[in-house]
Structures are given as structure tokens and as C-alpha cells.
Design a protein around this motif. Structure first.
Motif, PDB file in Angstrom:
ATOM      1  N   LEU A  44       0.801  -1.219   0.000  1.00  0.00           N
ATOM      2  CA  LEU A  44       0.000   0.000   0.000  1.00  0.00           C
ATOM      3  C   LEU A  44       0.835   1.270   0.000  1.00  0.00           C
ATOM      4  N   MET A  45       2.081   1.181   0.439  1.00  0.00           N
ATOM      5  CA  MET A  45       2.907   2.381   0.551  1.00  0.00           C
ATOM      6  C   MET A  45       3.785   2.623  -0.672  1.00  0.00           C
ATOM      7  N   GLY A  46       3.712   1.751  -1.639  1.00  0.00           N
ATOM      8  CA  GLY A  46       4.414   1.987  -2.898  1.00  0.00           C
ATOM      9  C   GLY A  46       5.907   1.768  -2.866  1.00  0.00           C
ATOM     10  N   GLY A  47       6.409   0.951  -1.956  1.00  0.00           N
ATOM     11  CA  GLY A  47       7.844   0.681  -1.911  1.00  0.00           C
ATOM     12  C   GLY A  47       8.597   1.693  -1.080  1.00  0.00           C
ATOM     13  N   GLY A  48       9.829   1.351  -0.738  1.00  0.00           N
ATOM     14  CA  GLY A  48      10.622   2.197   0.147  1.00  0.00           C
ATOM     15  C   GLY A  48      11.485   3.184  -0.607  1.00  0.00           C
ATOM     16  N   ARG A  49      11.670   4.335  -0.026  1.00  0.00           N
ATOM     17  CA  ARG A  49      12.499   5.365  -0.636  1.00  0.00           C
ATOM     18  C   ARG A  49      13.973   4.975  -0.528  1.00  0.00           C
ATOM     19  N   GLY A  50      14.664   5.126  -1.630  1.00  0.00           N
ATOM     20  CA  GLY A  50      16.088   4.868  -1.646  1.00  0.00           C
ATOM     21  C   GLY A  50      16.463   3.399  -1.672  1.00  0.00           C
ATOM     22  N   VAL A  51      15.481   2.515  -1.870  1.00  0.00           N
ATOM     23  CA  VAL A  51      15.747   1.076  -1.861  1.00  0.00           C
ATOM     24  C   VAL A  51      15.813   0.580  -3.296  1.00  0.00           C
ATOM     25  N   THR A  52      16.919  -0.031  -3.659  1.00  0.00           N
ATOM     26  CA  THR A  52      17.065  -0.610  -4.988  1.00  0.00           C
ATOM     27  C   THR A  52      16.803  -2.105  -4.920  1.00  0.00           C
ATOM     28  N   GLY A  53      16.285  -2.654  -6.016  1.00  0.00           N
ATOM     29  CA  GLY A  53      16.003  -4.075  -6.031  1.00  0.00           C
ATOM     30  C   GLY A  53      14.630  -4.379  -5.438  1.00  0.00           C
ATOM     31  N   ASP A  54      14.436  -5.618  -5.057  1.00  0.00           N
ATOM     32  CA  ASP A  54      13.161  -6.075  -4.519  1.00  0.00           C
ATOM     33  C   ASP A  54      12.918  -5.455  -3.141  1.00  0.00           C
ATOM     34  N   TYR A  55      11.842  -4.693  -3.029  1.00  0.00           N
ATOM     35  CA  TYR A  55      11.573  -4.003  -1.769  1.00  0.00           C
ATOM     36  C   TYR A  55      11.223  -4.988  -0.653  1.00  0.00           C
ATOM     37  N   LEU A  56      10.531  -6.084  -0.966  1.00  0.00           N
ATOM     38  CA  LEU A  56      10.166  -7.062   0.054  1.00  0.00           C
ATOM     39  C   LEU A  56      11.409  -7.642   0.722  1.00  0.00           C
ATOM     40  N   THR A  57      12.461  -7.859  -0.050  1.00  0.00           N
ATOM     41  CA  THR A  57      13.702  -8.388   0.504  1.00  0.00           C
ATOM     42  C   THR A  57      14.305  -7.413   1.507  1.00  0.00           C
ATOM     43  N   TYR A  58      14.179  -6.122   1.212  1.00  0.00           N
ATOM     44  CA  TYR A  58      14.675  -5.105   2.137  1.00  0.00           C
ATOM     45  C   TYR A  58      13.738  -4.934   3.332  1.00  0.00           C
ATOM     46  N   LEU A  59      12.440  -4.989   3.071  1.00  0.00           N
ATOM     47  CA  LEU A  59      11.441  -4.700   4.096  1.00  0.00           C
ATOM     48  C   LEU A  59      11.363  -5.761   5.184  1.00  0.00           C
ATOM     49  N   MET A  60      11.440  -7.037   4.812  1.00  0.00           N
ATOM     50  CA  MET A  60      11.203  -8.111   5.774  1.00  0.00           C
ATOM     51  C   MET A  60      12.085  -8.012   7.020  1.00  0.00           C
ATOM     52  N   PRO A  61      13.407  -7.846   6.907  1.00  0.00           N
ATOM     53  CA  PRO A  61      14.214  -7.702   8.125  1.00  0.00           C
ATOM     54  C   PRO A  61      13.810  -6.498   8.962  1.00  0.00           C
ATOM     55  N   GLY A  62      13.371  -5.414   8.289  1.00  0.00           N
ATOM     56  CA  GLY A  62      12.926  -4.242   9.028  1.00  0.00           C
ATOM     57  C   GLY A  62      11.667  -4.514   9.835  1.00  0.00           C
ATOM     58  N   ILE A  63      10.704  -5.206   9.242  1.00  0.00           N
ATOM     59  CA  ILE A  63       9.473  -5.560   9.955  1.00  0.00           C
ATOM     60  C   ILE A  63       9.776  -6.526  11.093  1.00  0.00           C
ATOM     61  N   LEU A  64      10.680  -7.464  10.859  1.00  0.00           N
ATOM     62  CA  LEU A  64      11.077  -8.392  11.922  1.00  0.00           C
ATOM     63  C   LEU A  64      11.693  -7.634  13.095  1.00  0.00           C
ATOM     64  N   ALA A  65      12.516  -6.627  12.796  1.00  0.00           N
ATOM     65  CA  ALA A  65      13.131  -5.831  13.860  1.00  0.00           C
ATOM     66  C   ALA A  65      12.080  -5.011  14.600  1.00  0.00           C
ATOM     67  N   LEU A  66      11.123  -4.447  13.862  1.00  0.00           N
ATOM     68  CA  LEU A  66      10.063  -3.677  14.512  1.00  0.00           C
ATOM     69  C   LEU A  66       9.196  -4.563  15.400  1.00  0.00           C
ATOM     70  N   THR A  67       9.023  -5.810  14.992  1.00  0.00           N
ATOM     71  CA  THR A  67       8.196  -6.727  15.774  1.00  0.00           C
ATOM     72  C   THR A  67       8.745  -6.928  17.174  1.00  0.00           C
ATOM     73  N   VAL A  68      10.069  -6.936  17.306  1.00  0.00           N
ATOM     74  CA  VAL A  68      10.642  -7.138  18.642  1.00  0.00           C
ATOM     75  C   VAL A  68      10.525  -5.890  19.497  1.00  0.00           C
ATOM     76  N   ALA A  69      10.249  -4.737  18.873  1.00  0.00           N
ATOM     77  CA  ALA A  69      10.073  -3.503  19.644  1.00  0.00           C
ATOM     78  C   ALA A  69       8.623  -3.310  20.051  1.00  0.00           C
ATOM     79  N   PHE A  70       7.700  -3.663  19.152  1.00  0.00           N
ATOM     80  CA  PHE A  70       6.287  -3.512  19.459  1.00  0.00           C
ATOM     81  C   PHE A  70       5.775  -4.724  20.236  1.00  0.00           C
TER      82      PHE A  70
END
Length: 257
Positions: A44-70
Motif C-alpha cells: 500500500l505504501m508503494g515501496g521504500g524510498r532509496g531502496v534498490t532491487g526487490d523491496y520485500l527483501t529489504y522490508l522483511m528484516p525491518g518488519i522483523l526488527a520492529l516486531t521485537v520492539a512492538f
């Protein structure tokens, strides 16, 4: 004595796990919320700014890291409720290790966190995310995520003991959001304003997310913090634990004074 402490801690852990059966909605929310975050930012957010290549590959570790904070709100709320109802005072009057109360709660939280991470990773795999770093690297990344979760947990326990009331926990939980979003979870620092892009990689959650990306075979190099992300992903949680673990234990012991 160690055997008695272990037995007391396991008893408290089972008590916390019994909440899952009585309040399954708490567990469900903890599992569904990270998945919703993943779907929202991936599609829904249209991909990440400044991210080259597959955004899901970049996003997944970020969401995993956020999960341990929330998700600390449930642990903090349950702890303050036990304080206000006198449950902890009753536990302290029993012939058991008083610290087993906090240890049992932390173990139950860590178990729930591990399940949540695995469910999120499974959903990511179903969406097309692939781990390229091998089994050993996956276990290392999973360990780094749980290490950060353990550190965040003791911050939450300390703040809950300070707040003392369940209604104040929400205000504390809100503070997690700026820390989570001012990280590399969703966007590369290269797309941020210069001063912000220089600061964000030093965020503990950024270090964990970047370390997981590196272990998964994604090159996110650029700057000392990114090049030494694994070192920071270990050092930050240990530093936070060194500060907040004794603070939480000291605050807990002071309750009976």
C-alpha cells in the motif's frame, strides 16, 4: 538452590502462558499486527524510498526488527495489573524466589515473541521473500532479533514498574513508535536528509535490521554503522540490558520497602 529458582521461574512462566488460553485475543493481536504492517508497507505504501532491487527483501528484516520492539504493551499491562491487585505482594510472601516473578514473565514473553517472528517469516516466505544466507545465518539473525527483544522487554518491565498503573502504559508504549520509524526498517538512509541519514543507522533497531539483512545476503553497506551492523546488533542490546536489567530488579525489590 538453582533447581528451586528454576522450578519457581517455570511455575511463573506457566502462569503467564495460561493467560493465552484465557485471553487468546492478546496472542492473536500480537501475531496479526506485524503481518498487517508487512502487508501495508509492502503493497500500500508503494515501496521504500532509496531502496534498490526487490523491496520485500529489504522490508522483511525491518518488519522483523520492529516486531521485537512492538507488543510490549501486554506484558507491561499485565505486570501493572498484578501490582495494583496485590498479586505480586502475595507471591513475595510465599516461600519462593521473588525474582522468579519477573523471570517467568520474561520467558513467556520471549516464547510469544519467537512464535510471532516465525509466523511473520512464514507469511513473508508465502509472499515471495527468500532467505539467501543459509541455515546458520538464519539462526544467527533469529538470535539477534530475540536478543533485542530481550533488551526491549527489560526496558518495558522497568517502565511498567515505574508507571505503576495500567492506564499509564499506553503513554509509555507510544514512545516506541518514534524509535521504530526513525530507523532503516522501511527506507534507506540515503533517501533521508543528510543529518537524519547520518543518525538513523545508529538506532538500535536499525542495527538489528541491517544485521539481519547482511546475514540474509543483502548488501546494505555505507558508513561505519552499516558496515559493522552485526557488532552493533550485539552491542546495543547488551548495553541496554546492562542499564535496565539492574534498574528493573532494583525497582522490583524496592516494592516491598
Amino acid at each position: 538452590m538453582i533447581a528451586h529458582f528454576a522450578a519457581d521461574s517455570w511455575t511463573m512462566t506457566r502462569r503467564e502462558l495460561s493467560r493465552w488460553a484465557r485471553m487468546p485475543w492478546q496472542v492473536l493481536v500480537g501475531l496479526v499486527f506485524p503481518v498487517m504492517m508487512l502487508l501495508m508497507f509492502a503493497y500500500l505504501m508503494g515501496g521504500g524510498r532509496g531502496v534498490t532491487g526487490d523491496y520485500l527483501t529489504y522490508l522483511m528484516p525491518g518488519i522483523l526488527a520492529l516486531t521485537v520492539a512492538f507488543g510490549l504493551e501486554a506484558t507491561m499491562t499485565n505486570l501493572t495489573q498484578d501490582l495494583n491487585k496485590g498479586v505480586i505482594d502475595r507471591f513475595r510472601s510465599l516461600p519462593m524466589a521473588s525474582s522468579a516473578v519477573l523471570v517467568g514473565r520474561s520467558l513467556a514473553d520471549m516464547l510469544q515473541s519467537a512464535v510471532s517472528l516465525l509466523v511473520l517469516a512464514g507469511v513473508g516466505a508465502a509472499l515471495g521473500w527468500r532467505w539467501e544466507g543459509g541455515a546458520a545465518a538464519f539462526l544467527a539473525g533469529f538470535g539477534l532479533l530475540l536478543l533485542m527483544r530481550f533488551a526491549m522487554l527489560w526496558i518495558g518491565i522497568h517502565l511498567a514498574l515505574l508507571a505503576g498503573r495500567a492506564e499509564l502504559v499506553q503513554a509509555v508504549q507510544i514512545l516506541v513508535w518514534p524509535v521504530g520509524f526513525l530507523s532503516t526498517a522501511f527506507a534507506s538512509p540515503t533517501a533521508m536528509p543528510g543529518w537524519l541519514g547520518a543518525v538513523v543507522p545508529w538506532n538500535p533497531l536499525s542495527a538489528t535490521a541491517t544485521a539481519v539483512r547482511d546475514l540474509g545476503g543483502l548488501d546494505t553497506g555505507g558508513g561505519w554503522a552499516a558496515d559493522h551492523a552485526v557488532l552493533l546488533a550485539v552491542g546495543w542490546p547488551l548495553l541496554l540490558l546492562a542499564v535496565f536489567f539492574p534498574l528493573a530488579v532494583g525497582r522490583f525489590r524496592a516494592l516491598s520497602r
